[in-house]
Structures are given as C-alpha cells and as structure tokens.
Design an enzyme around this catalytic site. Structure first.
Site, PDB file in Angstrom:
ATOM      1  N   TRP A 168     -20.804  13.081  12.164  1.00  0.00           N
ATOM      2  CA  TRP A 168     -19.686  12.970  11.226  1.00  0.00           C
ATOM      3  C   TRP A 168     -19.787  14.036  10.150  1.00  0.00           C
ATOM      4  O   TRP A 168     -20.865  14.301   9.613  1.00  0.00           O
ATOM      5  CB  TRP A 168     -19.694  11.598  10.554  1.00  0.00           C
ATOM      6  CG  TRP A 168     -19.193  10.503  11.443  1.00  0.00           C
ATOM      7  CD1 TRP A 168     -18.816  10.624  12.744  1.00  0.00           C
ATOM      8  CD2 TRP A 168     -19.016   9.133  11.086  1.00  0.00           C
ATOM      9  NE1 TRP A 168     -18.415   9.405  13.233  1.00  0.00           N
ATOM     10  CE2 TRP A 168     -18.528   8.477  12.241  1.00  0.00           C
ATOM     11  CE3 TRP A 168     -19.209   8.399   9.926  1.00  0.00           C
ATOM     12  CZ2 TRP A 168     -18.226   7.117  12.246  1.00  0.00           C
ATOM     13  CZ3 TRP A 168     -18.921   7.046   9.933  1.00  0.00           C
ATOM     14  CH2 TRP A 168     -18.425   6.407  11.092  1.00  0.00           C
ATOM     15  N   THR A 223       0.865  -1.183   0.000  1.00  0.00           N
ATOM     16  CA  THR A 223       0.000   0.000   0.000  1.00  0.00           C
ATOM     17  C   THR A 223       0.898   1.228   0.000  1.00  0.00           C
ATOM     18  O   THR A 223       2.057   1.161   0.423  1.00  0.00           O
ATOM     19  CB  THR A 223      -0.904   0.054   1.248  1.00  0.00           C
ATOM     20  OG1 THR A 223      -0.060   0.125   2.405  1.00  0.00           O
ATOM     21  CG2 THR A 223      -1.793  -1.160   1.366  1.00  0.00           C
TER      22      THR A 223
HETATM   23  P1  ADP Z   1      -3.262   3.741   0.435  1.00  0.00           P
HETATM   24  O1  ADP Z   1      -4.284   3.092   1.355  1.00  0.00           O
HETATM   25  O2  ADP Z   1      -1.925   3.785   1.019  1.00  0.00           O
HETATM   26  O3  ADP Z   1      -3.727   5.051  -0.155  1.00  0.00           O
HETATM   27  P2  ADP Z   1      -4.225   2.356  -1.830  1.00  0.00           P
HETATM   28  O4  ADP Z   1      -3.750   2.912  -3.114  1.00  0.00           O
HETATM   29  O5  ADP Z   1      -4.420   0.914  -1.709  1.00  0.00           O
HETATM   30  O6  ADP Z   1      -3.172   2.778  -0.785  1.00  0.00           O
HETATM   31  O7  ADP Z   1      -5.547   3.157  -1.443  1.00  0.00           O
HETATM   32  C1  ADP Z   1      -6.823   2.623  -1.316  1.00  0.00           C
HETATM   33  C2  ADP Z   1      -7.758   3.668  -0.788  1.00  0.00           C
HETATM   34  O8  ADP Z   1      -7.884   4.758  -1.697  1.00  0.00           O
HETATM   35  C3  ADP Z   1      -9.173   3.207  -0.577  1.00  0.00           C
HETATM   36  O9  ADP Z   1      -9.324   2.495   0.619  1.00  0.00           O
HETATM   37  C4  ADP Z   1      -9.942   4.535  -0.557  1.00  0.00           C
HETATM   38  O10 ADP Z   1      -9.878   5.165   0.700  1.00  0.00           O
HETATM   39  C5  ADP Z   1      -9.162   5.365  -1.538  1.00  0.00           C
HETATM   40  N1  ADP Z   1      -9.883   5.392  -2.831  1.00  0.00           N
HETATM   41  C6  ADP Z   1      -9.619   4.674  -3.929  1.00  0.00           C
HETATM   42  N2  ADP Z   1     -10.471   4.984  -4.927  1.00  0.00           N
HETATM   43  C7  ADP Z   1     -11.308   5.927  -4.449  1.00  0.00           C
HETATM   44  C8  ADP Z   1     -12.415   6.660  -4.975  1.00  0.00           C
HETATM   45  N3  ADP Z   1     -12.831   6.521  -6.241  1.00  0.00           N
HETATM   46  N4  ADP Z   1     -13.048   7.530  -4.166  1.00  0.00           N
HETATM   47  C9  ADP Z   1     -12.646   7.716  -2.891  1.00  0.00           C
HETATM   48  N5  ADP Z   1     -11.607   7.069  -2.341  1.00  0.00           N
HETATM   49  C10 ADP Z   1     -10.944   6.187  -3.099  1.00  0.00           C
END
Ligand code: ADP
Length: 554
Positions: A452, A194
């Site tokens: 929230w 991640t």
């Molecule tokens: P990190 O958690 O370090 O950012 P990732 O790239 O795996 O690494 O991130 C996943 C996270 O990115 C998701 O859990 C979410 O919070 C966010 N995310 C991904 N796509 C979207 C989206 N379209 N809208 C909002 N949040 C998103």
C-alpha cells in the site's frame, strides 16, 4: 439494583433553555455582505420559540422534516433549536451540492418545508419543481417582488401546492416562549447527509440524546475546549455534520459564535476575523490554506485566534508550521457525518520533547471519551493498538450511527457495519494511549504490487515543498504493478519547478518505490461541496484523457 437517579430525557430544548437564560447575554455575530449583526442567546431563544409557533401554525407537526437552505447565521441557529425542540427534525441542506443531488436528498428525507436565505434563491428556485414533498417555502430577507414571483410560479401536476412565506412576517407577533414538549430522547432531532466524497450521499438521523451527549462530550477541555470566555469562528457550514456540533456546544457552554455567512473567501473571512476578534475557530484544511495565503500577502493580524480545530480531511504538516509562525495553533481532529462528527482530537500529552509533541499534533488525535475504536486487518483479525499495525478503523458509541436513513432493514448498507460497529473506510494505526493516525481512506490508498502507498503521505510531503501550493495523488492503473500513484500538482504563481526535482525531494521522505513516476500540473485541485480534495473528479478526468501525465523514468 436500579439507581435512585432521575431519568430526565436529554433534549435540545434543554440546551436552548439553558443557553438562552444562563448565557442569555452572550452573542452570535452574523456576517453578510452588508455588515455584521449581533444577536444575543436570549434573542435566539425567543426567536426559536416564535419559529416553532409559526411552523405549528402552518400545520407542521411532530416528526415532520423541516429543511434549511442557509448560510451560517443566527437565523440558521434559531432553526437548529426551534425545529427539534418542537418535536420536528431539522435538515440542513448542503447548498453546494449539484442541484439534482440536493433535490434527491430533500425528497429522500421527505422534507415538508424549507427555510431559505433570499441570497440563495438563485440556487434553490430552479429546483423547486423537483421537490416532491415540500409544501412550504419560508424565505429570509426577500423583497415583496421576489416573494410575489415565487408565489406565481405554477406547480407541476401531481405535486402538493407550494405556499411561499416571508420569515419575518411569519415570526411577527408570535409569543417569545414555547411550552416545549417532553420528547423521547432517542427520537430524531436532525438529519445530515454525507458529502459524497467517495460515493453517493447517505443520510444519518441524529437523536436528541446523541446531540446532547456530543455537545457535552466535545465542549470539554481535551476536545473543543469551548467556554463562556471564548468566541468561536464557525467556518464549517451548518450543513456539514451540524457544523461539527459547535452550535449545540455553544449554548451549553456560553461560547460566543461568529457566523461568517457567505463571507468565506480568504479576504472577506480575514475581514470578519479582524472585525469580530474570535479566540478560536473550526474549519477544513482548505479554508485555512486559503486564509494563510491571504494573511501572508496582506499582513493581516489574526493572532486573536489562539487555536483552530482543523479536520474533515488530513491537514498537511506544512500548514501546522505556517500557522505556528502566526501564533495560531492548529489542532487536528477526525470525524465523519456518521460520528456526529467528533471522533478524535489531537491534544498532545504533557512532558514530551518538541519532536514528540509535533508527532502527536500531526496525528488525527486521541479518541474522545465515549468513542470506542478497533482496527481490523485485511484478513478480518483485530489488530493491536501498537502505533504500527495498520487496519480499517471501526467505531461504536452513543453518537455513532447504527444505520442509514431509508435503509431500516440494514440490507442496502450492510457492508458499512460489522457486528454493530461502524466501518469507517479509513485506514490507520492507534497508539497504546489512543492516538489515531490515518494513513488513507481505503478508497484512496494506492495498491502497488501487493503493497500500500498512502496518497495522503505523498501529498503532505509534496505540499511541504516551497514551490507547491496544492498536491493530490490518485492511484491509476499500471500494467506491471496493478496501480501506481499519479501526482497532480499545483505550482505556486511565479515559480517554476520541474517534476524531477519534486520526485528527488521525496527521496528520504518516502521509500524510493513509492515515488510517483506519473506527474501532471493542474491549475487547482478540484474540491468537494465541503472543501475536500475531490479525487473522484481527478480520477474521472484521468479516465477520460483530460489529465495527460508526464512519465519520469529511472
Ligand atoms: P464524506 O465521506 O462524503 O467526505 P464526511 O464529511 O462525513 O463525508 O467525511 C468523513 C471522512 O473524512 C472520514 O471518513 C475521513 O476519511 C475524512 N477525514 C475527516 N477528518 C480527517 C482527518 N483529520 N484526517 C484525514 N481524514 C479525515
């Protein structure tokens, strides 16, 4: 009763064999500062085989981890295929992380070899002494003097010796085919960590089976819509969740790829688009926001692109509208490193009014077929899919991780799983027809007096104001309410706007009590290694007094 069907293990070598023959004439366009090169899928197949022979020749054996430290390119694609097909595990390292984290991740994964672009050696060389398990450094595109200097570097005591190779020399004269072994489809094929937006990086090992199913499942019409008549611009780095699986879908479907290499700044990216005319694209919102500014200022025609799938962070509605005006449809998607990543993609149902269609488009999208989802409320109960009940999203399915690397007992990350479901840390609602709308990350949501406030919602409204280029909202401690929003705003160049006007702009858009009273102007929102808003850094800047908000009372 057992079925009569053959039980053929799903393997990346099959995707490679298929793509390099059936779609052998399709091309990958790789951009670099010196121009754009073309490689056919057939050549990718041959070079993947040569790479496997070369690695085997170095003593790299099944299960060994081979890292990459590369831009998006055909060469990187060859590693994506050759390494897992021979039974090893490809581990694309995130070149944008701080050096200590890169070293930590490479050591954690136990990488035995690294394939690196010569242009990235300035980032990698200072880390070499920290890489405890790497025995081979294979460099693409370095001159003899650079290779000689690397070979002369002394190794710290206790480390294995480091053999330095030139990639071209290593591949030269190798056979263009490889007798790929039949592997267990559940074995690891690739590793990603991640990007650590809210915590320390965690490793996920994808299997041949999960990658294959993800390639099948995401190429289809309602997800990425990849096909042999497309040319897809892959702006998402190959180290970011395997470039969202696009490189594997490409050889399955025959979709051509445009790999932008280091040409990621808006100007160079626009040049790559003009030169290669992609029909589709994938990338995070900040990429599209940067490109938009450039295209608007320079009148660049990017209408060759019919659509771009945007995800990794919430995409502001204003960006959807701006791209609509350019003739490019942004398609929202949600996913995580842990989910391979495709979880949802927003393709609205037919027959809706323009307003309803827009609402569907702005949501994170409809669940991909094999992804099961449930919402869990703050009290642990399961919430209905009614489009209004908000809870933490939990998912399960054949391309969702069941644990993290190095935590085989599951103890260290027990909190990330719930009865075999992955807890995403994302909070949102799901409609009866399976469309997810995220209100926030649970770590970013602002808890004000027992209610929230969605930081993302405030940001989206602020970024729809014509004077605002970027806005990030974080929760800060408040004596009376526990936490309140602090709006960090980047105002467009040459424009002046006062905070009171921005707060008034939120009237009618959010509940009055949700409007921030703390405001600060910043030159730029800090970004993470994959281009997301880095709220960890904003929080730290606030905590050590670097952000001095103005207070709007009344
Ligand atoms: P990190 O958690 O370090 O950012 P990732 O790239 O795996 O690494 O991130 C996943 C996270 O990115 C998701 O859990 C979410 O919070 C966010 N995310 C991904 N796509 C979207 C989206 N379209 N809208 C909002 N949040 C998103």
């Amino acid at each position: 009763m057992r079925s009569t069907m053959q039980d053929v293990p799903l393997a990346i070598s099959q995707l490679l064999d298929h793509g390099s023959t059936v779609h052998g004439a399709q091309r990958v366009f790789s951009a670099s500062p010196s121009g754009i090169t073309e490689t056919t899928f057939a050549e990718i197949g041959a070079n993947a085989a040569r790479l496997a022979h070369a690695l085997a020749g170095l003593g790299i054996a099944p299960d060994d981890r081979v890292a990459t430290f590369m831009w998006n390119s055909a060469r990187h694609l060859e590693a994506y295929y050759g390494i897992p097909s021979m039974g090893c595990v490809v581990h694309p390292l995130n070149i944008r992380l701080p050096g200590d984290q890169i070293a930590y991740i490479a050591n954690h994964a136990g990488d035995r070899a690294v394939i690196a672009d010569a242009s990235l050696l300035p980032l990698l060389t200072p880390l070499l002494d920290q890489l405890a398990t790497v025995e081979h450094l294979i460099v693409d595109g370095a001159d003899e003097a650079t290779l000689a200097a690397l070979r002369e570097r002394p190794r710290p005591a206790g480390r294995p010796g480091l053999a330095v190779h030139d990639l071209d020399a290593l591949l030269a004269g190798r056979p263009a085919t490889y007798d790929w072994p039949e592997l267990d489809e559940r074995d690891a094929a690739a590793i990603c960590y991640t990007s650590g937006t809210t915590g320390e990086p965690k490793g996920v090992a994808y299997s041949h089976r999960s990658i294959y199913l993800h390639a099948l499942g995401t190429s289809v019409v309602d997800v990425l819509r990849m096909s042999a008549v497309d040319r897809l611009l892959c702006v998402v780095p190959q180290f970011h969740v395997l470039a969202w699986g696009v490189p594997y879908g490409a050889l399955l479907t025959g979709a051509e790829l445009v790999m932008p290499g280091s040409r990621l700044a808006p100007g160079p990216l626009a040049e790559v688009i003009t030169a290669t005319r992609p029909t589709k694209a994938v990338g995070v919102p900040t990429i599209w926001a940067g490109l938009l500014e450039y295209v608007q200022a320079n009148g660049t025609d990017i209408s060759c692109m019919t659509e771009a799938v945007v995800g990794g962070a919430a995409c502001p509605p204003a960006l959807f509208d701006a791209y609509d005006r350019l003739g490019v449809t942004l398609v929202h998607g949600w996913g995580m490193t842990e989910t391979s990543p495709m979880g949802t993609v927003s393709r609205p149902p037919a027959g809706l009014s323009a307003e309803e269609t827009r609402r569907y488009r702005l949501s994170q999208g409809r669940l991909a077929g094999p992804v099961q989802a449930r919402l869990i409320g703050p009290d642990g109960t399961r919430l209905p899919w009614d489009g209004t009940s908000a809870g933490e999203l939990e998912v399960r399915g054949p391309w969702i991780t069941g644990g993290y690397l190095g935590d085989e007992s599951g103890r260290e990350h027990a909190g990330s799983f719930h009865d075999g479901w992955l807890r995403t840390g994302d909070v949102g609602t799901i409609t009866p027809d399976g469309f997810l709308t995220l209100t926030d990350r649970s770590k970013d949501v602002i808890k004000s007096g027992g209610e929230w406030i969605s930081s993302v919602e405030l940001e989206n409204h602020l970024m729809s104001h014509p004077a605002v280029l970027e806005a990030a909202v974080i929760g800060v401690a408040d004596e009376r309410w526990g936490e309140r929003p602090l709006a960090c705003v980047v105002v467009r160049e040459g424009v002046t706007v006062d905070f009171a006007a921005l707060r008034d702009y939120l009237d009618g858009r959010v509940a009055r009590w949700q409007r921030p009273e703390r405001w600060v102007a910043i030159p730029e929102v800090p970004k993470t290694s994959v281009g997301k808003f880095d709220k960890k850094r904003l929080r730290a800047a606030y905590a050590n007094g670097e952000l001095k908000p103005r207070l709007l009372i009344g």
